[in-house]
Design a protein around this motif. Structure first.
Motif, PDB file in Angstrom:
ATOM      1  N   HIS A 169     -10.219  -1.649 -19.137  1.00 42.89           N
ATOM      2  CA  HIS A 169     -10.466  -1.190 -17.771  1.00 42.89           C
ATOM      3  C   HIS A 169      -9.186  -0.597 -17.199  1.00 42.89           C
ATOM      4  O   HIS A 169      -8.126  -1.204 -17.271  1.00 42.89           O
ATOM      5  CB  HIS A 169     -10.941  -2.353 -16.896  1.00 42.89           C
ATOM      6  CG  HIS A 169     -12.223  -2.955 -17.354  1.00 42.89           C
ATOM      7  ND1 HIS A 169     -13.439  -2.373 -17.130  1.00 42.89           N
ATOM      8  CD2 HIS A 169     -12.473  -4.093 -18.063  1.00 42.89           C
ATOM      9  CE1 HIS A 169     -14.392  -3.115 -17.656  1.00 42.89           C
ATOM     10  NE2 HIS A 169     -13.834  -4.162 -18.239  1.00 42.89           N
ATOM     11  N   LYS A 170      -9.301   0.581 -16.632  1.00 44.57           N
ATOM     12  CA  LYS A 170      -8.127   1.274 -16.111  1.00 44.57           C
ATOM     13  C   LYS A 170      -7.695   0.756 -14.746  1.00 44.57           C
ATOM     14  O   LYS A 170      -6.590   1.060 -14.290  1.00 44.57           O
ATOM     15  CB  LYS A 170      -8.393   2.777 -16.064  1.00 44.57           C
ATOM     16  CG  LYS A 170      -8.574   3.370 -17.462  1.00 44.57           C
ATOM     17  CD  LYS A 170      -8.742   4.868 -17.427  1.00 44.57           C
ATOM     18  CE  LYS A 170      -8.839   5.416 -18.850  1.00 44.57           C
ATOM     19  NZ  LYS A 170      -8.982   6.894 -18.881  1.00 44.57           N
ATOM     20  N   THR A 171      -8.579   0.010 -14.098  1.00 42.91           N
ATOM     21  CA  THR A 171      -8.227  -0.642 -12.828  1.00 42.91           C
ATOM     22  C   THR A 171      -8.771  -2.060 -12.830  1.00 42.91           C
ATOM     23  O   THR A 171      -9.769  -2.348 -13.522  1.00 42.91           O
ATOM     24  CB  THR A 171      -8.814   0.101 -11.607  1.00 42.91           C
ATOM     25  OG1 THR A 171     -10.246   0.029 -11.657  1.00 42.91           O
ATOM     26  CG2 THR A 171      -8.376   1.558 -11.569  1.00 42.91           C
ATOM     27  N   ASN A 172      -8.149  -2.945 -12.058  1.00 43.92           N
ATOM     28  CA  ASN A 172      -8.663  -4.309 -11.937  1.00 43.92           C
ATOM     29  C   ASN A 172     -10.020  -4.326 -11.249  1.00 43.92           C
ATOM     30  O   ASN A 172     -10.869  -5.176 -11.542  1.00 43.92           O
ATOM     31  CB  ASN A 172      -7.675  -5.162 -11.142  1.00 43.92           C
ATOM     32  CG  ASN A 172      -6.399  -5.432 -11.913  1.00 43.92           C
ATOM     33  OD1 ASN A 172      -6.382  -5.348 -13.144  1.00 43.92           O
ATOM     34  ND2 ASN A 172      -5.330  -5.730 -11.200  1.00 43.92           N
ATOM     35  N   PHE A 173     -10.234  -3.385 -10.355  1.00 45.64           N
ATOM     36  CA  PHE A 173     -11.514  -3.338  -9.649  1.00 45.64           C
ATOM     37  C   PHE A 173     -12.656  -3.005 -10.606  1.00 45.64           C
ATOM     38  O   PHE A 173     -13.759  -3.559 -10.500  1.00 45.64           O
ATOM     39  CB  PHE A 173     -11.463  -2.324  -8.508  1.00 45.64           C
ATOM     40  CG  PHE A 173     -12.615  -2.425  -7.556  1.00 45.64           C
ATOM     41  CD1 PHE A 173     -12.752  -3.537  -6.735  1.00 45.64           C
ATOM     42  CD2 PHE A 173     -13.576  -1.429  -7.478  1.00 45.64           C
ATOM     43  CE1 PHE A 173     -13.815  -3.647  -5.850  1.00 45.64           C
ATOM     44  CE2 PHE A 173     -14.640  -1.533  -6.601  1.00 45.64           C
ATOM     45  CZ  PHE A 173     -14.762  -2.649  -5.785  1.00 45.64           C
ATOM     46  N   GLY A 174     -12.394  -2.118 -11.555  1.00 47.73           N
ATOM     47  CA  GLY A 174     -13.404  -1.795 -12.560  1.00 47.73           C
ATOM     48  C   GLY A 174     -13.768  -3.016 -13.384  1.00 47.73           C
ATOM     49  O   GLY A 174     -14.938  -3.228 -13.734  1.00 47.73           O
ATOM     50  N   GLU A 175     -12.744  -3.846 -13.689  1.00 49.52           N
ATOM     51  CA  GLU A 175     -12.996  -5.089 -14.414  1.00 49.52           C
ATOM     52  C   GLU A 175     -13.844  -6.042 -13.576  1.00 49.52           C
ATOM     53  O   GLU A 175     -14.749  -6.703 -14.091  1.00 49.52           O
ATOM     54  CB  GLU A 175     -11.665  -5.742 -14.783  1.00 49.52           C
ATOM     55  CG  GLU A 175     -11.804  -6.991 -15.637  1.00 49.52           C
ATOM     56  CD  GLU A 175     -10.462  -7.545 -16.059  1.00 49.52           C
ATOM     57  OE1 GLU A 175     -10.464  -8.578 -16.751  1.00 49.52           O
ATOM     58  OE2 GLU A 175      -9.432  -6.952 -15.700  1.00 49.52           O
ATOM     59  N   SER A 193      -5.513  -2.840  -3.411  1.00 48.68           N
ATOM     60  CA  SER A 193      -4.521  -3.120  -4.455  1.00 48.68           C
ATOM     61  C   SER A 193      -5.132  -3.110  -5.846  1.00 48.68           C
ATOM     62  O   SER A 193      -4.427  -2.889  -6.833  1.00 48.68           O
ATOM     63  CB  SER A 193      -3.852  -4.475  -4.201  1.00 48.68           C
ATOM     64  OG  SER A 193      -4.813  -5.521  -4.222  1.00 48.68           O
ATOM     65  N   SER A 194      -6.437  -3.333  -5.949  1.00 42.56           N
ATOM     66  CA  SER A 194      -7.065  -3.423  -7.270  1.00 42.56           C
ATOM     67  C   SER A 194      -7.563  -2.075  -7.801  1.00 42.56           C
ATOM     68  O   SER A 194      -8.064  -2.011  -8.921  1.00 42.56           O
ATOM     69  CB  SER A 194      -8.231  -4.417  -7.240  1.00 42.56           C
ATOM     70  OG  SER A 194      -9.278  -3.939  -6.421  1.00 42.56           O
ATOM     71  N   VAL A 195      -7.440  -1.010  -7.001  1.00 43.16           N
ATOM     72  CA  VAL A 195      -7.875   0.309  -7.481  1.00 43.16           C
ATOM     73  C   VAL A 195      -6.690   1.159  -7.945  1.00 43.16           C
ATOM     74  O   VAL A 195      -6.821   2.359  -8.159  1.00 43.16           O
ATOM     75  CB  VAL A 195      -8.699   1.067  -6.405  1.00 43.16           C
ATOM     76  CG1 VAL A 195     -10.003   0.349  -6.141  1.00 43.16           C
ATOM     77  CG2 VAL A 195      -7.907   1.253  -5.124  1.00 43.16           C
ATOM     78  N   ARG A 196      -5.528   0.523  -8.106  1.00 49.16           N
ATOM     79  CA  ARG A 196      -4.399   1.198  -8.736  1.00 49.16           C
ATOM     80  C   ARG A 196      -4.601   1.200 -10.250  1.00 49.16           C
ATOM     81  O   ARG A 196      -5.236   0.296 -10.791  1.00 49.16           O
ATOM     82  CB  ARG A 196      -3.089   0.483  -8.406  1.00 49.16           C
ATOM     83  CG  ARG A 196      -2.739   0.487  -6.922  1.00 49.16           C
ATOM     84  CD  ARG A 196      -1.543  -0.417  -6.658  1.00 49.16           C
ATOM     85  NE  ARG A 196      -1.171  -0.426  -5.261  1.00 49.16           N
ATOM     86  CZ  ARG A 196      -0.260   0.360  -4.709  1.00 49.16           C
ATOM     87  NH1 ARG A 196       0.392   1.220  -5.485  1.00 49.16           N
ATOM     88  NH2 ARG A 196       0.012   0.301  -3.428  1.00 49.16           N
ATOM     89  N   LEU A 197      -4.033   2.177 -10.924  1.00 53.09           N
ATOM     90  CA  LEU A 197      -4.164   2.228 -12.380  1.00 53.09           C
ATOM     91  C   LEU A 197      -3.350   1.118 -13.028  1.00 53.09           C
ATOM     92  O   LEU A 197      -2.214   0.842 -12.625  1.00 53.09           O
ATOM     93  CB  LEU A 197      -3.662   3.572 -12.911  1.00 53.09           C
ATOM     94  CG  LEU A 197      -4.535   4.807 -12.678  1.00 53.09           C
ATOM     95  CD1 LEU A 197      -3.853   6.029 -13.256  1.00 53.09           C
ATOM     96  CD2 LEU A 197      -5.909   4.627 -13.293  1.00 53.09           C
ATOM     97  N   ASN A 198      -3.949   0.463 -14.027  1.00 58.03           N
ATOM     98  CA  ASN A 198      -3.206  -0.508 -14.810  1.00 58.03           C
ATOM     99  C   ASN A 198      -2.156   0.224 -15.645  1.00 58.03           C
ATOM    100  O   ASN A 198      -2.430   1.273 -16.237  1.00 58.03           O
ATOM    101  CB  ASN A 198      -4.150  -1.294 -15.728  1.00 58.03           C
ATOM    102  CG  ASN A 198      -5.041  -2.238 -14.937  1.00 58.03           C
ATOM    103  OD1 ASN A 198      -4.623  -2.809 -13.938  1.00 58.03           O
ATOM    104  ND2 ASN A 198      -6.276  -2.396 -15.377  1.00 58.03           N
ATOM    105  N   SER A 199      -0.953  -0.316 -15.680  1.00 56.81           N
ATOM    106  CA  SER A 199       0.157   0.359 -16.356  1.00 56.81           C
ATOM    107  C   SER A 199       0.071   0.173 -17.862  1.00 56.81           C
ATOM    108  O   SER A 199       0.039  -0.952 -18.356  1.00 56.81           O
ATOM    109  CB  SER A 199       1.490  -0.193 -15.846  1.00 56.81           C
ATOM    110  OG  SER A 199       1.638   0.068 -14.470  1.00 56.81           O
TER     111      SER A 199
END
Length: 441
Positions: free
Chosen positions: A122-128, A222-228
């Motif tokens: 998942h590219k964002t925590n929100f997607g997860e 904060s959860s729609v930022r891209l995971n690094s």
């Protein structure tokens, strides 16, 4: 009378002559003075002309020097290699290999380091969070009404577009302000409220927790930022012809010895941000800035088989941090601090290079200079100037860890002449920056 006659005779005696030339030109002495004056003026003119010619020759020679030779013709060594040119890098490479091969009970393994190079599911925590919600409801056989299902699908679709936009911005070195995330979270509020209202009505504690922690206010922002993570660089981000540029004031040495990752004129003071590599750029303006007026812009073609990583400022922080912790676990601080400064910096540079090579990458592309915005190494670097501002454009770097995949290519006379424009523009930009920042930051 006598006195009058004497005066009269004296006067006529002075002009009495049978020489006709003397009658026409009675002032011969004055003409001799004019000839001397004209001769002196002629000499001055000749000296002035000679000076002007010499000035033109000097200027022409300077321009020829600044324009330089065709790199492909000037270079004795066209392809890069990994020869080590100084003792600091020899020792740094040896210790870096030792660190990588060291066995023991460590908190951070090499696999942990290499995990930062794997694309997260998942590219964002929100997607997860969205997937966890759908999975849990399916496992527990909890059905939702059509409005909730519609809200979930809307958010998933909008989140995908949001992620695509973020990736495009990062690939092109554009800054992403916090307001971007806040604005996206706010735009999803109607659908988020539908989901929250549904979850609040459930007796399931897990679902109530999701409603509180995953779908409210700042948590969403904060959860729609891209995971690094470090990912493979899309081909369309790099030049179609595979040509990059290296600006240097030491072109003679490069032409004689070729390119190698193990050369740095700053090793005594600091390690290079991305470790031991050949630093090039797709932007000729950036290379012209670093070459200065008397340096050269050297074009290099990257092999088609080179695998390139895409790194942004966030993923750089993550990689640099975990490599630093990996290193510090395996080499005693007291022992390390006793090493000469250039060796200390060389160790970290060589370790970064080896990690990227172990991850399968020949190079790393950074769309924006990693030191932009005041530096990435903590408060100690807060006074570091934004290199993008100093140059007047995004730095854009390609760091090549496998120099054998680089080859010097041709640069025409016309292109080298046009490089002068970019060189002067770089100097102008630097002067303007210094005028605005007299304290140097």
């Amino acid at each position: 009378m006598t006195s009058v006659n004497k005066v009269s005779n004296s006067t006529f005696d002075n002009i009495k002559s049978t020489d006709k030339k003397a009658e026409i030109k009675p002032n011969n002495i004055n003409y001799e003075n004019d000839n001397v004056s004209i001769s002196k003026n002629n000499r001055k003119k000749k000296v002035a002309i000679a000076g002007a010619v010499l000035g033109l020759i000097t200027t022409a020679a300077s321009l020829v020097y600044m324009i330089g030779r065709n790199p492909a013709s000037a270079a004795k060594v066209l392809k890069g290699d990994t020869h080590i040119v100084n003792e600091a890098y020899k020792e740094g490479e040896r210790l870096a290999k030792e660190i990588l091969e060291k066995k023991g009970d460590f908190k951070i393994s090499l696999d942990n380091v290499l995990q930062t190079f794997k694309t997260p599911k998942h590219k964002t925590n929100f997607g997860e969070n969205i997937e966890q919600l759908e999975t849990y409801m399916k496992e527990k056989n909890i059905s939702s009404d059509s409005e909730v299902g519609k809200a979930v699908q809307n958010i998933k679709r909008n989140l995908q577009q949001h992620v695509n936009n973020l990736e495009q911005d990062l690939m092109h070195g554009r800054d992403i302000e916090k307001s971007v995330y806040d604005k996206f979270a706010a735009s999803q509020e109607p659908d988020l409220k539908t989901i929250r209202d549904f979850l609040d009505k459930q007796d399931d504690v897990y679902l109530k927790g999701l409603a509180k922690f995953s779908y409210e206010g700042n948590n969403v922002s904060s959860s729609v930022r891209l995971n690094s993570s470090v990912t493979e660089c899309p081909k369309d981000v790099l030049p179609n012809d595979g040509v990059f540029f290296h600006g240097t004031k030491k072109q003679g040495k490069v032409y004689k010895e070729g390119f190698t990752p193990f050369v740095s004129n700053q090793l005594e003071s600091s390690g290079r941000e991305f470790g031991a590599g050949v630093y090039v750029t797709p932007d000729v303006r950036v290379a012209a800035y670093f070459s200065g007026l008397n340096g050269s812009v050297i074009p290099l073609k990257l092999g088609n088989d080179a695998k390139v990583a895409l790194v942004n400022e966030d993923s750089y922080r993550v990689v640099n941090d975990i490599i630093g912790r990996f290193q510090s676990e395996r080499i005693d601080a007291e022992v390390f601090n006793k090493l000469p400064k250039d060796v200390q910096h060389a160790v970290h540079e060589c370790l970064i290079r080896q990690v990227f090579k172990n991850a399968g990458y020949d190079a790393a592309y950074i769309p924006k200079g990693v030191k932009s915005g005041g530096g990435l190494f903590g408060i100690g670097q807060i006074l570091t100037p934004d290199i993008n501002e100093v140059i007047g454009t995004q730095q854009k770097q390609l760091v090549v860890f496998s120099p054998e995949k680089l080859e010097i290519t041709s640069r025409s006379l016309k292109e080298r002449i046009f490089d002068l424009k970019d060189k002067f523009a770089g100097i102008k930009s630097q002067i303007e920056w210094q005028r605005k920042h007299p304290l140097g930051f």
